[in-house]
Design an enzyme around this catalytic site. Structure first.
Site, PDB file in Angstrom:
ATOM      1  N   LYS A 119      43.683 -17.477  13.642  1.00  0.00           N
ATOM      2  CA  LYS A 119      43.870 -16.043  13.393  1.00  0.00           C
ATOM      3  C   LYS A 119      45.325 -15.645  13.227  1.00  0.00           C
ATOM      4  CE  LYS A 119      39.656 -14.079  15.296  1.00  0.00           C
ATOM      5  NZ  LYS A 119      39.078 -13.190  16.311  1.00  0.00           N
ATOM      6  N   LYS A 202      31.962 -21.710   8.776  1.00  0.00           N
ATOM      7  CA  LYS A 202      31.140 -20.853   9.625  1.00  0.00           C
ATOM      8  C   LYS A 202      30.824 -19.529   8.928  1.00  0.00           C
ATOM      9  CE  LYS A 202      33.308 -18.693  12.960  1.00  0.00           C
ATOM     10  NZ  LYS A 202      34.110 -18.369  14.137  1.00  0.00           N
ATOM     11  N   LYS A 205      32.426 -12.671   9.773  1.00  0.00           N
ATOM     12  CA  LYS A 205      32.620 -11.345   9.191  1.00  0.00           C
ATOM     13  C   LYS A 205      33.923 -11.267   8.418  1.00  0.00           C
ATOM     14  CE  LYS A 205      33.082  -9.984  13.960  1.00  0.00           C
ATOM     15  NZ  LYS A 205      32.264  -9.333  14.961  1.00  0.00           N
TER      16      LYS A 205
HETATM   17  P1  TYM Z   1      32.500 -12.589  18.197  1.00  0.00           P
HETATM   18  O1  TYM Z   1      32.452 -11.108  18.214  1.00  0.00           O
HETATM   19  O2  TYM Z   1      33.344 -13.278  17.178  1.00  0.00           O
HETATM   20  O3  TYM Z   1      31.042 -13.173  18.067  1.00  0.00           O
HETATM   21  C1  TYM Z   1      30.015 -12.749  18.930  1.00  0.00           C
HETATM   22  C2  TYM Z   1      29.071 -13.901  19.231  1.00  0.00           C
HETATM   23  O4  TYM Z   1      28.489 -14.409  18.025  1.00  0.00           O
HETATM   24  C3  TYM Z   1      28.676 -15.811  17.968  1.00  0.00           C
HETATM   25  N1  TYM Z   1      28.853 -16.213  16.570  1.00  0.00           N
HETATM   26  C4  TYM Z   1      28.143 -17.164  15.962  1.00  0.00           C
HETATM   27  N2  TYM Z   1      27.145 -17.949  16.418  1.00  0.00           N
HETATM   28  C5  TYM Z   1      26.594 -18.818  15.543  1.00  0.00           C
HETATM   29  N3  TYM Z   1      27.015 -18.944  14.254  1.00  0.00           N
HETATM   30  C6  TYM Z   1      28.025 -18.183  13.761  1.00  0.00           C
HETATM   31  N4  TYM Z   1      28.422 -18.299  12.497  1.00  0.00           N
HETATM   32  C7  TYM Z   1      28.638 -17.234  14.640  1.00  0.00           C
HETATM   33  N5  TYM Z   1      29.643 -16.326  14.503  1.00  0.00           N
HETATM   34  C8  TYM Z   1      29.761 -15.711  15.688  1.00  0.00           C
HETATM   35  C9  TYM Z   1      29.916 -16.079  18.795  1.00  0.00           C
HETATM   36  O5  TYM Z   1      29.962 -17.419  19.239  1.00  0.00           O
HETATM   37  C10 TYM Z   1      29.763 -15.088  19.914  1.00  0.00           C
HETATM   38  O6  TYM Z   1      28.925 -15.610  20.928  1.00  0.00           O
HETATM   39  N6  TYM Z   1      35.484 -13.787  21.955  1.00  0.00           N
HETATM   40  C11 TYM Z   1      34.143 -13.344  21.644  1.00  0.00           C
HETATM   41  C12 TYM Z   1      33.729 -12.077  22.336  1.00  0.00           C
HETATM   42  C13 TYM Z   1      33.904 -12.078  23.817  1.00  0.00           C
HETATM   43  C14 TYM Z   1      33.113 -12.766  24.758  1.00  0.00           C
HETATM   44  C15 TYM Z   1      33.646 -12.421  26.040  1.00  0.00           C
HETATM   45  C16 TYM Z   1      32.028 -13.622  24.657  1.00  0.00           C
HETATM   46  C17 TYM Z   1      34.854 -11.381  24.507  1.00  0.00           C
HETATM   47  N7  TYM Z   1      34.683 -11.586  25.854  1.00  0.00           N
HETATM   48  C18 TYM Z   1      33.104 -12.943  27.212  1.00  0.00           C
HETATM   49  C19 TYM Z   1      31.477 -14.131  25.837  1.00  0.00           C
HETATM   50  C20 TYM Z   1      32.016 -13.797  27.098  1.00  0.00           C
HETATM   51  C21 TYM Z   1      34.074 -13.132  20.152  1.00  0.00           C
HETATM   52  O7  TYM Z   1      35.049 -12.896  19.490  1.00  0.00           O
HETATM   53  O8  TYM Z   1      32.852 -13.144  19.657  1.00  0.00           O
END
Ligand code: TYM
Length: 343
Positions: A119, A202, A205
């Protein structure tokens, strides 16, 4: 195995930045619902608005995206009575504990995170300090609940390992057994949903091509068209999972089907093995529409009443703080901050 000293508790979060897509749904949201419905855990789910602002967000868009994500959680099956549903900024203990963890975690640990490297790109000097410290806030999100299990997609694995490192270092430095070593729960057929245009990337968004992903807000025609145009090879589907090994695009579509149908990959291949994509894709499209259309319709309905969404989030925050305030107070006490006596 998790430590019996801690209440079995699930925490997970999603960033309210841009649309929810199929990867978020299958890798995370659908599994949040499963864990809630299992009834074996207390469940806390969060819109991580403080994480979202590590990169620029237009205030109006952020407000809208947070409410829309909340609608998405509920439409997908999260019950705000059975689960605690919150936005991160309304529970101040997340950010307060993150500061403590900023002083526990090391710069080197953060610098090794692949998501930071991706990022911040080639111009790390211009990235926000918050983006660098992102995993520290994530560790605080989890540990301020003493959460024992965290369902996520594959891409969050490294952040969860860091969460364990932070908990272990805190416990070690202060000579306590206070924070649990949280278990990542990365399970199911769709822990890494790939782009529909390129099976080596992957679904995300931030991909500039909207054809690469299925958004939860896409209508039935759009979903069907994106699946019809999804990249594949020219072979028919194999009859066994082994046959998918060097066929990333085929594997991705089969995994998506398996996850949407709640069926193991083997059973999907037993049904479709030997058949061409021209037969498989329409079935996958029908299944995706059948699963996703009711969710997006319900999201739109819930978005008609933003006041109700706001009420749900403030009720969630009040319930959350019953857990987080005592954990923060105890943390402050351990590290030597003067304050009210522990209860
Ligand atoms: P974020 O918002 O990028 O994504 C949210 C969740 O979706 C999953 N995900 C995917 N799973 C499968 N295939 C994909 N292509 C895919 N893209 C996204 C992510 O693995 C995630 O579970 N850092 C985290 C948010 C967060 C968080 C936390 C998660 C903040 N604090 C504490 C767990 C516990 C994030 O950016 O997710």
């Amino acid at each position: 195995m998790s430590d019996p000293k801690f209440t079995p508790r699930v925490f997970s979060g999603i960033q309210p930045s841009g649309n929810l897509h199929l990867g978020n749904y299958l890798g995370a949201l659908k599994r949040f619902v499963d864990m809630q419905d299992q009834g074996a855990f207390e469940t806390v789910y969060c819109m991580v608005d403080l994480h979202a602002i590590t990169v620029w967000q237009e205030p109006r868009d952020l407000r809208h995206a947070t409410r829309e994500l909340c609608a998405g959680f509920i439409a997908a099956g999260i019950d705000p009575e059975r689960s605690i549903l919150i936005n991160q900024s309304q529970v101040p203990e997340h950010a307060q504990l993150a500061w403590v963890f900023n002083c526990v975690a090391r710069m080197g640990w953060m610098g090794r995170m692949t998501q930071w490297k991706e990022k911040s790109g080639r111009n790390a000097e211009a990235a926000s300090l918050g983006l660098f410290a992102y995993p520290s806030l994530m560790a605080a999100d989890i540990l301020v609940y003493h959460a024992t299990h965290v369902p996520v997609g594959e891409d969050q694995k490294q952040h969860l390992e860091l969460t364990r490192d932070i908990a272990a270092k805190f416990n070690h430095d202060y000579g306590v057994d206070f924070f649990p070593l949280t278990e990542p729960v990365i399970e199911g057929a769709a822990t890494r949903v790939m782009s529909l245009r390129d099976g080596s990337r992957k679904m995300s968004k931030s991909d500039p091509s909207d054809q690469s992903r299925i958004n939860m807000s896409d209508d039935a025609d759009t979903i069907a068209r994106k699946i019809r145009r999804a990249r594949t090879d020219s072979e028919p589907l194999p009859s066994e999972a082994r046959g998918l090994e060097h066929r990333p695009e085929a594997r991705n579509l089969v995994n998506i089907y398996a996850a949407l149908a709640d069926r193991p990959v083997d059973r999907v291949l037993a049904e479709f093995g030997g058949r061409p994509f021209s037969e498989f894709k329409p079935q996958l499209a029908d299944l995706a529409v059948a699963r996703l259309a009711p969710i997006s319709a319900e999201m739109a309905r819930l978005m008609d009443n933003e006041d109700e969404i706001d009420r749900i989030l403030s009720r969630g925050a009040a319930r959350a703080r019953e857990i987080t305030a005592p954990v923060l107070r105890a943390t402050y006490d351990i590290i030597g901050m003067v304050g009210p006596k522990r209860i």
